[in-house]
Write an enzyme that holds these catalytic residues in place. Structure first.
Site, PDB file in Angstrom:
ATOM      1  N   ILE A 157       0.839  -1.210   0.000  1.00 12.27           N
ATOM      2  CA  ILE A 157       0.000   0.000   0.000  1.00 12.27           C
ATOM      3  C   ILE A 157       0.873   1.258   0.000  1.00 12.27           C
ATOM      4  O   ILE A 157       0.616   2.202  -0.756  1.00 12.27           O
ATOM      5  CB  ILE A 157      -0.959  -0.009   1.222  1.00 12.27           C
ATOM      6  CG1 ILE A 157      -1.925  -1.198   1.102  1.00 12.27           C
ATOM      7  CG2 ILE A 157      -1.726   1.304   1.326  1.00 12.27           C
ATOM      8  CD1 ILE A 157      -2.769  -1.468   2.339  1.00 12.27           C
ATOM      9  N   SER A 235      -4.003   2.882   8.143  1.00 13.14           N
ATOM     10  CA  SER A 235      -3.420   1.569   8.438  1.00 13.14           C
ATOM     11  C   SER A 235      -4.124   0.873   9.606  1.00 13.14           C
ATOM     12  O   SER A 235      -5.005   0.049   9.391  1.00 13.14           O
ATOM     13  CB  SER A 235      -1.931   1.709   8.688  1.00 13.14           C
ATOM     14  OG  SER A 235      -1.340   0.438   8.717  1.00 13.14           O
ATOM     15  N   ARG A 236      -3.768   1.227  10.839  1.00  8.31           N
ATOM     16  CA  ARG A 236      -4.459   0.685  12.010  1.00  8.31           C
ATOM     17  C   ARG A 236      -4.498   1.775  13.082  1.00  8.31           C
ATOM     18  O   ARG A 236      -3.514   2.503  13.286  1.00  8.31           O
ATOM     19  CB  ARG A 236      -3.743  -0.552  12.570  1.00  8.31           C
ATOM     20  CG  ARG A 236      -3.961  -1.819  11.776  1.00  8.31           C
ATOM     21  CD  ARG A 236      -5.407  -2.340  11.857  1.00  8.31           C
ATOM     22  NE  ARG A 236      -5.587  -3.585  11.114  1.00  8.31           N
ATOM     23  CZ  ARG A 236      -6.011  -3.653   9.853  1.00  8.31           C
ATOM     24  NH1 ARG A 236      -6.302  -2.562   9.177  1.00  8.31           N
ATOM     25  NH2 ARG A 236      -6.176  -4.833   9.274  1.00  8.31           N
ATOM     26  N   HIS A 297     -13.302   2.903   8.416  1.00  2.00           N
ATOM     27  CA  HIS A 297     -12.539   1.743   7.915  1.00  2.00           C
ATOM     28  C   HIS A 297     -13.105   1.261   6.571  1.00  2.00           C
ATOM     29  O   HIS A 297     -13.474   0.094   6.430  1.00  2.00           O
ATOM     30  CB  HIS A 297     -12.553   0.610   8.954  1.00  2.00           C
ATOM     31  CG  HIS A 297     -11.331  -0.264   8.850  1.00  2.00           C
ATOM     32  ND1 HIS A 297     -10.633  -0.728   9.948  1.00  2.00           N
ATOM     33  CD2 HIS A 297     -10.665  -0.750   7.767  1.00  2.00           C
ATOM     34  CE1 HIS A 297      -9.622  -1.476   9.546  1.00  2.00           C
ATOM     35  NE2 HIS A 297      -9.616  -1.491   8.220  1.00  2.00           N
ATOM     36  N   GLN A 298     -13.141   2.180   5.629  1.00  4.07           N
ATOM     37  CA  GLN A 298     -13.698   1.848   4.316  1.00  4.07           C
ATOM     38  C   GLN A 298     -12.658   1.881   3.200  1.00  4.07           C
ATOM     39  O   GLN A 298     -13.009   1.702   2.035  1.00  4.07           O
ATOM     40  CB  GLN A 298     -14.848   2.804   3.971  1.00  4.07           C
ATOM     41  CG  GLN A 298     -14.405   4.244   3.679  1.00  4.07           C
ATOM     42  CD  GLN A 298     -15.513   5.099   3.088  1.00  4.07           C
ATOM     43  OE1 GLN A 298     -16.302   5.660   3.813  1.00  4.07           O
ATOM     44  NE2 GLN A 298     -15.555   5.191   1.762  1.00  4.07           N
ATOM     45  N   ALA A 299     -11.384   2.122   3.572  1.00  3.44           N
ATOM     46  CA  ALA A 299     -10.379   2.293   2.520  1.00  3.44           C
ATOM     47  C   ALA A 299     -10.285   1.080   1.602  1.00  3.44           C
ATOM     48  O   ALA A 299     -10.038   1.207   0.411  1.00  3.44           O
ATOM     49  CB  ALA A 299      -9.018   2.617   3.142  1.00  3.44           C
ATOM     50  N   PHE A 300     -10.509  -0.108   2.156  1.00  7.63           N
ATOM     51  CA  PHE A 300     -10.390  -1.341   1.356  1.00  7.63           C
ATOM     52  C   PHE A 300     -11.606  -1.555   0.452  1.00  7.63           C
ATOM     53  O   PHE A 300     -11.584  -2.417  -0.416  1.00  7.63           O
ATOM     54  CB  PHE A 300     -10.279  -2.563   2.294  1.00  7.63           C
ATOM     55  CG  PHE A 300     -11.602  -2.889   2.959  1.00  7.63           C
ATOM     56  CD1 PHE A 300     -12.056  -2.155   4.029  1.00  7.63           C
ATOM     57  CD2 PHE A 300     -12.405  -3.909   2.468  1.00  7.63           C
ATOM     58  CE1 PHE A 300     -13.289  -2.428   4.618  1.00  7.63           C
ATOM     59  CE2 PHE A 300     -13.646  -4.187   3.053  1.00  7.63           C
ATOM     60  CZ  PHE A 300     -14.082  -3.435   4.137  1.00  7.63           C
TER      61      PHE A 300
HETATM   62  P1  NAD Z   1       2.829  -4.808   3.665  1.00 11.48           P
HETATM   63  O1  NAD Z   1       3.163  -5.948   4.561  1.00 11.48           O
HETATM   64  O2  NAD Z   1       2.934  -4.998   2.185  1.00 11.48           O
HETATM   65  O3  NAD Z   1       3.723  -3.526   4.038  1.00 11.48           O
HETATM   66  C1  NAD Z   1       3.985  -3.131   5.334  1.00 11.48           C
HETATM   67  C2  NAD Z   1       5.344  -2.437   5.313  1.00 11.48           C
HETATM   68  O4  NAD Z   1       5.566  -1.898   6.610  1.00 11.48           O
HETATM   69  C3  NAD Z   1       6.506  -3.387   5.015  1.00 11.48           C
HETATM   70  O5  NAD Z   1       7.293  -2.860   3.973  1.00 11.48           O
HETATM   71  C4  NAD Z   1       7.268  -3.476   6.327  1.00 11.48           C
HETATM   72  O6  NAD Z   1       8.671  -3.629   6.154  1.00 11.48           O
HETATM   73  C5  NAD Z   1       6.933  -2.109   6.925  1.00 11.48           C
HETATM   74  N1  NAD Z   1       7.138  -2.060   8.366  1.00 11.48           N
HETATM   75  C6  NAD Z   1       6.975  -3.043   9.288  1.00 11.48           C
HETATM   76  N2  NAD Z   1       7.291  -2.579  10.514  1.00 11.48           N
HETATM   77  C7  NAD Z   1       7.647  -1.280  10.352  1.00 11.48           C
HETATM   78  C8  NAD Z   1       8.099  -0.276  11.236  1.00 11.48           C
HETATM   79  N3  NAD Z   1       8.249  -0.528  12.545  1.00 11.48           N
HETATM   80  N4  NAD Z   1       8.375   0.944  10.732  1.00 11.48           N
HETATM   81  C9  NAD Z   1       8.255   1.189   9.402  1.00 11.48           C
HETATM   82  N5  NAD Z   1       7.854   0.263   8.512  1.00 11.48           N
HETATM   83  C10 NAD Z   1       7.552  -0.963   8.981  1.00 11.48           C
HETATM   84  O7  NAD Z   1       1.364  -4.377   4.083  1.00 11.48           O
HETATM   85  P2  NAD Z   1       0.324  -3.526   3.221  1.00 11.48           P
HETATM   86  O8  NAD Z   1      -0.519  -4.462   2.420  1.00 11.48           O
HETATM   87  O9  NAD Z   1       1.040  -2.423   2.550  1.00 11.48           O
HETATM   88  O10 NAD Z   1      -0.624  -2.973   4.389  1.00 11.48           O
HETATM   89  C11 NAD Z   1      -0.147  -2.038   5.329  1.00 11.48           C
HETATM   90  C12 NAD Z   1      -1.161  -1.915   6.448  1.00 11.48           C
HETATM   91  O11 NAD Z   1      -2.364  -1.320   5.943  1.00 11.48           O
HETATM   92  C13 NAD Z   1      -1.645  -3.270   7.013  1.00 11.48           C
HETATM   93  O12 NAD Z   1      -0.799  -3.698   8.070  1.00 11.48           O
HETATM   94  C14 NAD Z   1      -3.025  -2.970   7.503  1.00 11.48           C
HETATM   95  O13 NAD Z   1      -2.963  -2.696   8.874  1.00 11.48           O
HETATM   96  C15 NAD Z   1      -3.442  -1.716   6.762  1.00 11.48           C
HETATM   97  N6  NAD Z   1      -4.625  -1.906   5.903  1.00 11.48           N
HETATM   98  C16 NAD Z   1      -5.697  -1.072   6.062  1.00 11.48           C
HETATM   99  C17 NAD Z   1      -6.815  -1.228   5.266  1.00 11.48           C
HETATM  100  C18 NAD Z   1      -8.018  -0.320   5.387  1.00 11.48           C
HETATM  101  O14 NAD Z   1      -9.087  -0.638   4.845  1.00 11.48           O
HETATM  102  N7  NAD Z   1      -7.925   0.815   6.050  1.00 11.48           N
HETATM  103  C19 NAD Z   1      -6.844  -2.237   4.296  1.00 11.48           C
HETATM  104  C20 NAD Z   1      -5.722  -3.046   4.145  1.00 11.48           C
HETATM  105  C21 NAD Z   1      -4.611  -2.882   4.946  1.00 11.48           C
END
Ligand code: NAD
Length: 332
Positions: A157, A235-236, A297-300
């Site tokens: 993302i 993200s969270r 929480h609608q981004a997805f």
């Molecule tokens: P991903 O695993 O592809 O990427 C996460 C990145 O974060 C990785 O590159 C990892 O190295 C990095 N990371 C881990 N720990 C870290 C730290 N301490 N500091 C900096 N970087 C760090 O995941 P993604 O698919 O890109 O998703 C990211 C987050 O988005 C998910 O964990 C999820 O919580 C959130 N998300 C939200 C929604 C939504 O609807 N709002 C939907 C999907 C995912």
């Protein structure tokens, strides 16, 4: 294979049922609207697996009950897995699968939506014109071109978001434990976390929630940010100390806040609470700021993402059932 599907809304049923009809040996999906929690666990009795979403409770006590009911797999229909006690799951021999990637663009584009909305005050402009009020006072925005955007977490993302912002003409700097060489080659500059807080006009969070990232944005890190910074979190919720952010908004250190997630969202989001008195005073305070935009929480939530989530979730379940464990996307 019998699967109890928790927190299932009409759209989950629609997309999962459609995907299930497309496979040779459809799974026995039993849909439940309720969240998985200690009280609803019993609904998984006799099921081989549970299918869960972001706010289902999968702590030690729930997992112990699930194991007692014969559940062998938790199939998450989301990417994040911070809601699962993985140590307990391992102890109980329950496997945990997830949808590692469905549409990074859905979330990245929503983050852009929050930025545009906050910058150009579209939430306020929308209300004004409905009131026959076309005055522009208070709606002054800024050009995004040449602004500096800081991205924390450049996985799937974060990468999509970085490329979007680069396309708009922003300078993108990033921090990740494992920098992405493709992004570095595309001109995104990796900096230390300390350096990331200082420079950006906009900071967007895209790392997972875990012990190391809990309250990553707190009073100490907010103090290091540029005055008037725009903070975006898709993200969270737990990445942000909400009380510290409220203090930052009151002092005007934070100029804009866009949230799709909130640390106490499990009691609020995904439900119509319009007839319920809001009990969360911190959230209520957040909603008083004109420069805060919250989505639930609608981004997805795009057609493409739901189609892929349903397909991969069912793949995880049926490959697990048939013993093709190398094809299941387990949480590692
Ligand atoms: P991903 O695993 O592809 O990427 C996460 C990145 O974060 C990785 O590159 C990892 O190295 C990095 N990371 C881990 N720990 C870290 C730290 N301490 N500091 C900096 N970087 C760090 O995941 P993604 O698919 O890109 O998703 C990211 C987050 O988005 C998910 O964990 C999820 O919580 C959130 N998300 C939200 C929604 C939504 O609807 N709002 C939907 C999907 C995912």
């Amino acid at each position: 294979m019998k699967v109890a599907v928790f927190s299932s809304k009409a759209y989950d049923r629609e997309f999962l049922t459609a995907a299930n009809e497309n496979i040779d040996a459809p799974l026995d999906l039993v849909f439940h609207e309720v969240q998985l929690n200690p009280d609803s666990c019993l609904l998984a009795q006799g099921c081989d697996a549970v299918c869960c979403f972001v706010n289902d409770q999968l702590d030690a006590s729930v997992l112990q009950q699930l194991a007692g009911h014969g559940v062998k797999l938790v199939a998450l229909r989301c990417a994040g897995f911070n809601q699962v006690d993985l140590v307990e799951a391992k102890k109980l021999g329950i496997k945990v699968a997830r949808v590692a990637e469905y549409s990074p663009h859905a979330v990245a584009e929503h983050a852009l939506g929050l930025i545009l909305m906050l910058n150009r005050q579209l939430h306020r402009a929308y209300r004004r014109v409905h009131d026959n009020d076309y005055s522009l006072n208070g709606l002054l925005g800024f050009d995004l071109v040449n602004k500096t955007v800081g991205v924390i977490g450049t996985g799937k993302i974060g990468e999509a978001f970085s490329r979007i912002m680069q396309g708009i003409g922003c300078e993108v700097i990033a921090y990740d434990l494992q920098p992405n060489p493709a992004l570095a080659a595309a001109g995104i500059t990796y900096v230390s976390l300390e350096d990331l807080w200082h420079a950006p006009d906009i900071i967007s969070l895209h790392c997972p929630l875990n012990v190391a990232t809990h309250h990553l944005v707190n009073s100490v890190t907010i103090a290091q940010m540029k005055t008037g910074v725009m903070l975006i979190n898709t993200s969270r919720g737990g990445l942000i100390d909400t009380k510290a952010v409220i203090a930052g908004l009151k002092s005007k250190k934070i100029g804009y806040l866009g949230l799709d997630v909130y640390e106490e969202e499990s009691n609020l989001f995904f439900e119509d609470n319009s007839n319920v008195l809001l009990q969360d005073d911190i959230f209520a305070r957040l909603m008083t700021f004109p420069n805060v935009v919250v989505t639930g929480h609608q981004a997805f939530f795009t057609r493409e993402a739901l189609t892929t989530i349903a397909r991969i979730t069912l793949d995880n379940l049926r490959f697990f059932d048939s013993g093709n464990l190398n094809k299941v996307i387990f949480v590692d």
